[in-house]
Enzyme design. Structure first.
Site, PDB file in Angstrom:
ATOM      1  N   ASP A   4      83.479  55.248  23.614  1.00 49.48           N
ATOM      2  CA  ASP A   4      83.505  56.629  24.055  1.00 49.48           C
ATOM      3  C   ASP A   4      84.957  57.103  23.915  1.00 49.48           C
ATOM      4  O   ASP A   4      85.875  56.300  23.777  1.00 49.48           O
ATOM      5  CB  ASP A   4      83.010  56.762  25.491  1.00 49.48           C
TER       6      ASP A   4
HETATM    7  C1  BGC Z   1      81.671  61.894  25.890  1.00 50.87           C
HETATM    8  C2  BGC Z   1      80.778  61.397  24.776  1.00 50.87           C
HETATM    9  C3  BGC Z   1      81.035  62.169  23.525  1.00 50.87           C
HETATM   10  C4  BGC Z   1      82.516  62.088  23.150  1.00 50.87           C
HETATM   11  C5  BGC Z   1      82.865  62.861  21.910  1.00 50.87           C
HETATM   12  C6  BGC Z   1      83.139  61.944  25.461  1.00 50.87           C
HETATM   13  O1  BGC Z   1      83.897  62.595  26.406  1.00 50.87           O
HETATM   14  O2  BGC Z   1      81.529  61.070  27.012  1.00 50.87           O
HETATM   15  O3  BGC Z   1      79.439  61.491  25.167  1.00 50.87           O
HETATM   16  O4  BGC Z   1      80.236  61.696  22.486  1.00 50.87           O
HETATM   17  O5  BGC Z   1      83.267  62.615  24.233  1.00 50.87           O
HETATM   18  O6  BGC Z   1      82.798  64.223  22.109  1.00 50.87           O
END
Ligand code: BGC
Length: 750
Positions: free
Chosen positions: A294
């Site tokens: 993540d």
């Molecule tokens: C989120 C993810 C997301 C990623 C990219 C993170 O803050 O938890 O779910 O895919 O950002 O945007």
């Protein structure tokens, strides 16, 4: 005077230099270079089979320097990427392309991630809209697996048309507690529903050569402390409750990738968690793809992450840097072979997708085209859940009526979270607009009132024929938690309460509606018997203060770009509601498992949702799987074709369902298995099948289920095996998880 002139001159020059410099950065950032995601096939031999890609990946790795290998293991380098990302986000409201793993020397094309739970997120520079669907929780409420397939095909098509080929969706974290801020991004509380929807989504996405990246692996069901919280869990809870849907997705849909969660599990951060990433995911489940983190706080220690089996750090190179990895190799903590294995895993997967023949051309005319938008409306219609209806709905399509649409949210374009699951549609039909446009054809007057002046709203409610109260939330109240400081998050977690400003979105600490909404409902409902409360939001709410006083309640969710039209179609009976709750709604907030968004450690217990309420014999306000229709369905003749079977067989069940009302409609039928005779602690029942069927008035259909007996098994932590108990099981089949709604019978596994 001369000195003054000199200072002025220096200041002027500095200003010009700074402006030019910022201008160049700005210009370069918004006009960033884009790259093809496809390889130049003439540079490679013909690539077809899995073995070809395995071989190619190995050959490429053999030609790479250590630095080039590490370059495959992160998104982009920070220096140029951070300004590009931020400037596009702030100045252009656009999610920029992050080109991961491009190697010009070896002709390796890059891959690009796009979020997408409700629509493609990365947008091409020329285009700035996409089809925006209802949120995933709404789609969970549709219980329509084929619809979820169609939605994800379109999301994938629009991703490709926008130059992305890696989808950070579906989110299949389990809704353990309704307060979870990102509830709207997932499909509900039940692992079976999560698995079915997740498999459909991944297969659909990958059919367009977009690598799916289901998230967040794993146990990511609290938002406001996501960067710091550790989740403790016992083996059975882990295997039977929090992982089965991930396992299904890995094994049945062969997902290309997974995204590791921010949180810790049993002491190790998910991005550096060997038990999750290697022992379970690869060694037990046979996952052959690659795992990316993540974003930003995905790992804190590159060496530990390598050892655990984490492949790609996203979106920027931080812990997977040359020095850290080089030093760890030199000190013998890891070997270059470990790095090679990681890079081979990444390359063999992503090159297979990049080389694959596309079944269509992904041009930009496809984006938000009419058929995609029609699907967005259909999904919204099929997901709305009618919870209560005392002869109010459907409203009659008669003429010369006055209708009031009242509330803060009545005319607000409101498609949900504005964090990573945000999506930018060309337009949003608000509830007021949808109701107005449907009534226009009937010549009716539709009055809009935002409810801020209660006396005025009361007056309107008294004068009109029908009142639609639109209540609920926006991205301010729930969604991804947008604060930038991990230290701040830690401070709150340590204090076990919020320290400082809350920030946008995040978890809900109360399940009640905002006070202004409750006041509106309580003041207006007594004044007009044709009042409907329409709730906009992504999860369960506590309606105890007002539910008995209102004649009709409709959960319309964050309904996407066509939500207002769908709502009008439901309210006026053009469409028969067919959604059912993908979660249980408790009588009291205290009945749910312990939940505090500001903690650094929590234990996830075996029971939550309907399994918890069943076990404790606790009444619920609205059961899991419940939803009303404008027609009635009758269940009869439940029969078990093979009431005695072995652990290797499948249980075959049939039931007849008849539409006994006056309107055509869809019914979600649910199959649960009961474990009354078990020698160990097991749930009263577990969902093990569902189907959605369409029936015209008086029509009757037989619905059949076939369930492999292995789906009855439990995880034995002593033997570390899944085991099937040889005993009598119950079958429950019907229209919701509530006892009164289920027919029952028994069968035996010998
Ligand atoms: C989120 C993810 C997301 C990623 C990219 C993170 O803050 O938890 O779910 O895919 O950002 O945007």
């Amino acid at each position: 005077m001369r000195i003054f002139k000199k200072v002025l001159k220096i200041l002027l020059i500095t200003l010009i230099v700074l402006t030019t410099f910022t201008g160049i950065i700005y210009y370069k950032s918004v006009n960033y270079t884009t790259y093809s995601l496809k390889p130049d096939k003439s540079k490679f031999e013909k690539m077809v089979s899995k073995e070809d890609f395995d071989k190619l990946a190995k050959e490429l790795v053999a030609q790479m320097s250590l630095e080039e290998k590490i370059d495959q293991m992160y998104g982009e380098k920070m220096l140029h990427s951070v300004p590009k990302f931020l400037i596009n986000a702030i100045a252009k409201r656009r999610f920029a392309h992050i080109y991961a793993g491009r190697n010009e020397r070896l002709n390796i094309p890059p891959w690009v991630l796009s979020d997408g739970p409700r629509g493609a997120r990365v947008m091409d520079k020329k285009i700035n809209t996409v089809t925006t669907f209802p949120v995933a929780m709404a789609r969970g409420a549709s219980w329509d697996v084929d619809l979820e397939r169609k939605v994800n095909e379109i999301i994938a098509i629009e991703m490709r048309a926008n130059g992305a080929n890696y989808a950070a969706t579906p989110c299949v974290n389990l809704l353990r507690h309704p307060g979870w801020g990102r509830a709207q991004e997932t499909y509900g509380e039940d692992p079976w529903v999560l698995g079915k929807m997740g498999v459909a989504a991944v297969k659909a996405i990958q059919s367009h050569n977009v690598m799916a990246c289901p998230k967040h692996f794993a146990l990511n069901s609290i938002e406001n402390s996501r960067w710091v919280i550790n989740v403790d869990v016992d083996d059975r809870t882990l295997r039977e409750v929090y992982l089965p849907h991930f396992k299904k997705i890995v094994q049945e849909s062969k997902t290309a990738s997974l995204m590791s969660a921010y949180n810790f599990v049993r002491g190790d951060q998910c991005g550096a968690n060997k038990e999750l990433l290697t022992d379970i995911l690869r060694d037990e489940w046979g996952f052959e793809g690659f795992v990316s983190t993540d974003w930003v706080y995905g790992i804190y220690d590159g060496v530990e992450a390598v050892k655990a089996g984490l492949d790609v750090e996203m979106p920027w190179q931080d812990e997977y840097n040359y020095d850290t990895i080089d030093e760890a190799i030199k000190s013998g903590e890891i070997s270059e072979k470990d790095i090679d294995e990681i890079v081979i895993r990444i390359l063999r997967t992503r090159l297979a997708y990049a080389f694959a023949e596309d079944k269509m051309e992904y041009n930009q005319d496809l984006i938000a085209k009419p058929s995609h938008i029609d699907l967005a409306r259909e999904v919204a219609e099929k997901s709305m859940v009618l919870l209560k209806n005392q002869n109010v709905l459907p409203f009659k399509k008669s003429r010369n009526k006055k209708i009031a649409v009242i509330g803060r949210l009545a005319d607000l374009p409101n498609t949900g979270d504005q964090g990573s699951s945000n999506s930018t549609p060309p337009y949003v039909i608000t509830p007021y607009q949808g109701i107005k446009s449907l009534n226009k054809t009937l010549g009716n007057e539709v009055i809009l009132n935002d409810g801020s002046d209660i006396e005025q709203a009361k007056k309107i409610a008294q004068e009109v024929d029908e009142v639609v109260l639109v209540v609920g939330y926006t991205h301010e109240d729930e969604g991804e938690y947008i604060i930038l400081s991990r230290d701040k998050m830690m401070e709150s977690a340590k204090a076990k309460k919020l320290v400082g400003e809350k920030g946008m979105g995040g978890d809900r600490t109360s399940l009640k509606l905002l006070p202004e909404d409750e006041i509106l409902i309580k003041s207006l409902t007594p004044l007009n018997k044709n009042t409907v409360v329409t709730y906009v939001g992504g999860s369960a709410i506590d309606m105890s203060n007002w539910q008995d006083e209102v004649p009709a309640i409709l959960f319309s969710w964050y309904a996407g770009m066509e939500g207002g039209n769908a709502l009008a179609n439901i309210l006026y009976g053009n469409v028969n509601p067919s959604g059912k709750l993908p979660f249980s709604i408790a009588v009291n907030e205290e009945d749910y498992p312990y939940f505090n968004p500001y903690i650094d450690n929590i234990t996830y217990e075996y029971y939550h949702g309907y399994t918890l309420f069943d076990k404790k014999n606790k009444p619920v306000a609205y059961p899991f799987g419940f939803g009303l229709s404008y027609t009635t369905f009758d269940y009869s003749d439940l029969s078990i074709v093979n009431p005695e079977l072995t652990a290797k067989d499948s249980i075959q069940v049939k039931v007849d369902i008849k539409n006994t009302g006056l309107m055509a409609g869809e019914e979600v039928t649910q199959l649960y298995i009961g474990f009354k005779n078990s020698n160990i602690d097991r749930p009263v029942k577990l969902l093990r099948g569902f189907d959605k069927i369409y029936l015209t008035p008086n029509e009757e259909k037989t619905v059949e289920f076939s369930l492999p007996a292995e789906e009855l098994s439990f995880y034995n932590p002593d033997t570390r095996q899944w085991e099937i108990e040889k005993m009598d099981y119950e079958i429950y089949l019907g229209s919701s998880s509530r006892k009164e709604d289920l027919l029952t019978d028994t069968f035996k596994v010998r």
